[in-house]
Design a protein around this motif. Sequence first.
Motif, PDB file in Angstrom:
ATOM      1  N   LEU A 132       0.831  -1.205   0.000  1.00 20.42           N
ATOM      2  CA  LEU A 132       0.000   0.000   0.000  1.00 20.42           C
ATOM      3  C   LEU A 132       0.870   1.262   0.000  1.00 20.42           C
ATOM      4  N   PHE A 133       1.967   1.243   0.758  1.00 22.80           N
ATOM      5  CA  PHE A 133       2.853   2.406   0.764  1.00 22.80           C
ATOM      6  C   PHE A 133       3.506   2.612  -0.603  1.00 22.80           C
ATOM      7  N   LEU A 134       3.895   1.534  -1.277  1.00 19.73           N
ATOM      8  CA  LEU A 134       4.434   1.653  -2.634  1.00 19.73           C
ATOM      9  C   LEU A 134       3.377   2.208  -3.581  1.00 19.73           C
ATOM     10  N   PHE A 135       2.163   1.709  -3.476  1.00 16.47           N
ATOM     11  CA  PHE A 135       1.038   2.173  -4.289  1.00 16.47           C
ATOM     12  C   PHE A 135       0.841   3.676  -4.122  1.00 16.47           C
ATOM     13  N   ASN A 136       0.992   4.145  -2.881  1.00 21.99           N
ATOM     14  CA  ASN A 136       0.738   5.554  -2.596  1.00 21.99           C
ATOM     15  C   ASN A 136       1.780   6.491  -3.190  1.00 21.99           C
ATOM     16  N   VAL A 137       2.966   5.952  -3.533  1.00 22.55           N
ATOM     17  CA  VAL A 137       3.947   6.781  -4.238  1.00 22.55           C
ATOM     18  C   VAL A 137       3.365   7.261  -5.564  1.00 22.55           C
ATOM     19  N   GLY A 138       2.713   6.362  -6.292  1.00 17.05           N
ATOM     20  CA  GLY A 138       2.080   6.736  -7.551  1.00 17.05           C
ATOM     21  C   GLY A 138       0.920   7.691  -7.354  1.00 17.05           C
ATOM     22  N   VAL A 139       0.156   7.486  -6.276  1.00 15.94           N
ATOM     23  CA  VAL A 139      -0.954   8.393  -5.977  1.00 15.94           C
ATOM     24  C   VAL A 139      -0.439   9.807  -5.736  1.00 15.94           C
ATOM     25  N   GLU A 140       0.619   9.924  -4.912  1.00 17.36           N
ATOM     26  CA  GLU A 140       1.203  11.233  -4.615  1.00 17.36           C
ATOM     27  C   GLU A 140       1.697  11.903  -5.899  1.00 17.36           C
ATOM     28  N   PHE A 141       2.333  11.124  -6.772  1.00 15.93           N
ATOM     29  CA  PHE A 141       2.860  11.695  -8.012  1.00 15.93           C
ATOM     30  C   PHE A 141       1.727  12.258  -8.869  1.00 15.93           C
ATOM     31  N   ALA A 142       0.624  11.514  -8.968  1.00 17.74           N
ATOM     32  CA  ALA A 142      -0.521  12.003  -9.745  1.00 17.74           C
ATOM     33  C   ALA A 142      -1.132  13.240  -9.105  1.00 17.74           C
ATOM     34  N   MET A 143      -1.191  13.272  -7.779  1.00 12.86           N
ATOM     35  CA  MET A 143      -1.818  14.396  -7.079  1.00 12.86           C
ATOM     36  C   MET A 143      -1.028  15.682  -7.285  1.00 12.86           C
ATOM     37  N   TRP A 144       0.320  15.588  -7.201  1.00 16.42           N
ATOM     38  CA  TRP A 144       1.138  16.794  -7.284  1.00 16.42           C
ATOM     39  C   TRP A 144       1.507  17.167  -8.711  1.00 16.42           C
ATOM     40  N   THR A 145       1.126  16.377  -9.675  1.00 18.04           N
ATOM     41  CA  THR A 145       1.373  16.742 -11.071  1.00 18.04           C
ATOM     42  C   THR A 145       0.043  17.034 -11.764  1.00 18.04           C
ATOM     43  N   LEU A 146      -0.714  16.005 -12.072  1.00 22.62           N
ATOM     44  CA  LEU A 146      -1.972  16.194 -12.774  1.00 22.62           C
ATOM     45  C   LEU A 146      -2.966  16.990 -11.932  1.00 22.62           C
ATOM     46  N   GLY A 147      -3.002  16.741 -10.630  1.00 21.02           N
ATOM     47  CA  GLY A 147      -3.924  17.473  -9.765  1.00 21.02           C
ATOM     48  C   GLY A 147      -3.640  18.963  -9.758  1.00 21.02           C
ATOM     49  N   VAL A 148      -2.358  19.332  -9.615  1.00 21.96           N
ATOM     50  CA  VAL A 148      -1.992  20.747  -9.630  1.00 21.96           C
ATOM     51  C   VAL A 148      -2.272  21.363 -10.995  1.00 21.96           C
ATOM     52  N   MET A 149      -2.023  20.613 -12.069  1.00 25.49           N
ATOM     53  CA  MET A 149      -2.299  21.117 -13.412  1.00 25.49           C
ATOM     54  C   MET A 149      -3.776  21.421 -13.591  1.00 25.49           C
ATOM     55  N   LEU A 150      -4.645  20.570 -13.066  1.00 24.93           N
ATOM     56  CA  LEU A 150      -6.078  20.815 -13.188  1.00 24.93           C
ATOM     57  C   LEU A 150      -6.494  22.052 -12.400  1.00 24.93           C
ATOM     58  N   PHE A 151      -5.933  22.232 -11.215  1.00 21.06           N
ATOM     59  CA  PHE A 151      -6.282  23.402 -10.409  1.00 21.06           C
ATOM     60  C   PHE A 151      -5.804  24.699 -11.047  1.00 21.06           C
ATOM     61  N   THR A 152      -4.567  24.707 -11.536  1.00 21.01           N
ATOM     62  CA  THR A 152      -3.950  25.947 -11.977  1.00 21.01           C
ATOM     63  C   THR A 152      -4.019  26.168 -13.473  1.00 21.01           C
ATOM     64  N   GLY A 153      -4.259  25.087 -14.230  1.00 16.74           N
ATOM     65  CA  GLY A 153      -4.238  25.204 -15.676  1.00 16.74           C
ATOM     66  C   GLY A 153      -2.848  25.318 -16.246  1.00 16.74           C
ATOM     67  N   ALA A 154      -1.831  25.005 -15.433  1.00 11.27           N
ATOM     68  CA  ALA A 154      -0.442  25.109 -15.885  1.00 11.27           C
ATOM     69  C   ALA A 154       0.346  23.938 -15.330  1.00 11.27           C
ATOM     70  N   ALA A 155       1.579  23.776 -15.817  1.00  8.32           N
ATOM     71  CA  ALA A 155       2.461  22.723 -15.315  1.00  8.32           C
ATOM     72  C   ALA A 155       2.769  22.972 -13.847  1.00  8.32           C
ATOM     73  N   PRO A 156       2.944  21.890 -13.054  1.00  6.04           N
ATOM     74  CA  PRO A 156       3.143  22.052 -11.622  1.00  6.04           C
ATOM     75  C   PRO A 156       4.441  22.738 -11.243  1.00  6.04           C
ATOM     76  N   GLY A 157       5.470  22.715 -12.094  1.00  9.21           N
ATOM     77  CA  GLY A 157       6.709  23.440 -11.851  1.00  9.21           C
ATOM     78  C   GLY A 157       7.332  23.160 -10.496  1.00  9.21           C
ATOM     79  N   ARG A 158       7.455  24.205  -9.701  1.00  7.99           N
ATOM     80  CA  ARG A 158       8.173  24.097  -8.443  1.00  7.99           C
ATOM     81  C   ARG A 158       7.500  23.172  -7.444  1.00  7.99           C
ATOM     82  N   ASP A 159       6.226  22.866  -7.648  1.00  7.27           N
ATOM     83  CA  ASP A 159       5.529  22.027  -6.684  1.00  7.27           C
ATOM     84  C   ASP A 159       5.916  20.568  -6.803  1.00  7.27           C
ATOM     85  N   TRP A 160       6.731  20.226  -7.803  1.00 10.25           N
ATOM     86  CA  TRP A 160       7.244  18.863  -7.871  1.00 10.25           C
ATOM     87  C   TRP A 160       8.089  18.535  -6.649  1.00 10.25           C
TER      88      TRP A 160
END
Length: 319
Positions: A132-160
Amino acid sequence: MSESMIVLGAVLPVFALIAVGLLLRRVAWLTPEADQSMLRVNINLLFPCLIIDAALGNPAFSQWRNLLLAPLAGFATVAAGMLLARWAWGRRGAKNRRVASTFAVTTGIYNYSYVPIPLSLLLFPAGTTAVLFLFNVGVEFAMWTLGVMLFTGAAPGRDWRKLLNGPLVGILLVLLLNGLGWQHSLPAPVITGIRWLGQCAIPISLLIIGAVVADHWHEFGGNWGWRTIGGAALLRLLLLPLLFLLLARWLPASNDLKRVLVLQAAMPSAMFPIVMSRHYGGDPPTALRVVLGTSLLGLLTIPLWIHFGLRLAAVPVRW
């Protein structure tokens, strides 16, 4: 005792502790000023200790299928959920981008830590929690990349940089120790201290969640938004779980990863997008409606999906 009652008995304490956190905020015993320091300790110390305790020397962390497929499955399931929710909201003809992005991110990100981790510890072998902890690495990556892109309409940049967090460091440390064969070299007092600290992670997290819910409750503004809640529930608690379970059945994965997929299929929306929506210019009331609506309905659906999902995925069960 029936399986459904076992699952329900594991779910109820989770929501009970959230309610306690809400009450503590109401009576001012848990103040907003304490939140940041508690979160920092929880993320950077307690959760890494929980990961080390669950995964150190665990053979599930040495299987290539888990190391490769678990993060990929975490990323894919979150990405699919967010994109499907964004498409579904667009079909309504609504034009407000802030509301649309908040609905998509909050519906797409399931509760991947605070509810499933205690359920995994209570219901399944230790290897399942490690995966489950390994699985959550992928979840975190999606949240801080695609999730931030959806909120801001731009690439996540520094939030990586947020990807480099305490839980990820804990996972990397366990992989290093296991890979070098040092998993049994830590002194017993150190192992005991790590275990004690790890056992604090979930209760403290749930209390903080309850406090955050109390902070945002007033943002409903008298409008419950039943269409928003209904749409989120239809996607998060009905359609997406079916897709998860089909993946669990047909993916060439270990039984531990299949259990993780079943567990995550049953989850309501995650709490953290409430905070993300405020930080990235989303719509916090929409996030709160989605989270509270799916969480309350989840009290009924979580036991049903776990009961049904384990059979559909053909996973051995040992209660």
